[in-house]
Design a protein around this motif. Structure first.
Motif, PDB file in Angstrom:
ATOM      1  N   ASP A   1      42.860  52.408  54.127  1.00 57.60           N
ATOM      2  CA  ASP A   1      42.209  52.405  55.489  1.00 57.60           C
ATOM      3  C   ASP A   1      40.660  51.713  55.250  1.00 57.60           C
ATOM      4  O   ASP A   1      39.729  52.076  54.477  1.00 57.60           O
ATOM      5  N   SER A   2      40.571  50.625  56.325  1.00 57.91           N
ATOM      6  CA  SER A   2      39.341  50.057  56.347  1.00 57.91           C
ATOM      7  C   SER A   2      38.503  50.634  57.535  1.00 57.91           C
ATOM      8  O   SER A   2      39.274  50.577  58.641  1.00 57.91           O
ATOM      9  N   CYS A   3      37.380  51.057  57.501  1.00 53.15           N
ATOM     10  CA  CYS A   3      36.973  51.653  58.484  1.00 53.15           C
ATOM     11  C   CYS A   3      35.491  51.042  59.165  1.00 53.15           C
ATOM     12  O   CYS A   3      34.177  51.527  58.893  1.00 53.15           O
TER      13      CYS A   3
ATOM     14  N   GLN B   1      37.504  45.628  48.247  1.00 47.36           N
ATOM     15  CA  GLN B   1      37.004  47.036  48.849  1.00 47.36           C
ATOM     16  C   GLN B   1      35.748  47.542  48.522  1.00 47.36           C
ATOM     17  O   GLN B   1      35.367  47.481  47.334  1.00 47.36           O
TER      18      GLN B   1
ATOM     19  N   PRO C   1      40.144  52.922  62.537  1.00 43.53           N
ATOM     20  CA  PRO C   1      40.726  52.512  61.236  1.00 43.53           C
ATOM     21  C   PRO C   1      41.783  51.591  61.100  1.00 43.53           C
ATOM     22  O   PRO C   1      42.708  51.669  61.898  1.00 43.53           O
ATOM     23  N   ARG C   2      41.804  50.586  60.154  1.00 46.63           N
ATOM     24  CA  ARG C   2      42.908  49.793  59.995  1.00 46.63           C
ATOM     25  C   ARG C   2      43.601  49.688  58.686  1.00 46.63           C
ATOM     26  O   ARG C   2      42.686  49.472  57.462  1.00 46.63           O
ATOM     27  N   ALA C   3      44.795  50.186  58.493  1.00 46.35           N
ATOM     28  CA  ALA C   3      45.389  50.201  57.059  1.00 46.35           C
ATOM     29  C   ALA C   3      45.652  48.669  56.506  1.00 46.35           C
ATOM     30  O   ALA C   3      46.171  47.986  57.244  1.00 46.35           O
TER      31      ALA C   3
END
Length: 146
Positions: free
Chosen positions: A112-114, A66, A105-107
């Protein structure tokens, strides 16, 4: 006893860096895509320089790191990347990387990855190798890539 500071400084400044020789004879790369993407579609992709403010391993994940990133907007951006096999989090803090910032965004693992960090991938003797695209640290956060 005399100080060696002057002599050691002179020796350090005259050191010659030897460039590492890389053998690419065993490297395999993916073939280029046969399909074209039109310029208008490509130009919608927003590639930016991002500075790594923090990087930690995602708990309960073997692959995910992360990243807390400075993207030049004044608001931290979080991007998750499955590259823990190739990098330890602490070695990436302070680096300037390349990211695409306008993906939805993708969880992943509830976070959430932005965006997405851009890497170079190839195979070598059957093993996948990955290198994050690292930019010169003189490039400011948020600089647009064309």
């Amino acid at each position: 006893m005399k100080s060696l500071d002057g002599a050691s400084k002179k020796a350090a400044s005259t050191e010659v860096k030897i460039e590492e020789k890389i053998d690419f004879s065993k490297v395999e790369i993916e073939p280029l895509f046969a399909d074209f993407v039109d310029f208008e579609t490509f130009s919608k992709s927003d590639f930016r320089a991002v500075k790594v403010k923090d990087c930690v391993a995602v708990p309960k994940s073997k692959k995910l790191l992360q990243f807390t990133l400075d993207d030049g907007t004044g608001t931290d951006r979080t991007i998750l990347s499955g590259i823990h096999e190739y990098y330890e989090p602490e070695e990436l803090v302070g680096k300037t990387l390349l990211a695409i910032t306008n993906l939805p965004p993708r969880a992943m693992m509830g976070i959430d990855s932005c965006g997405m960090l851009i890497s170079a991938v190839h195979s070598e003797e059957g093993a996948e190798k990955l290198n994050l695209i690292m930019l010169d640290n003189r490039i400011p956060a948020g600089a647009k890539m064309y």
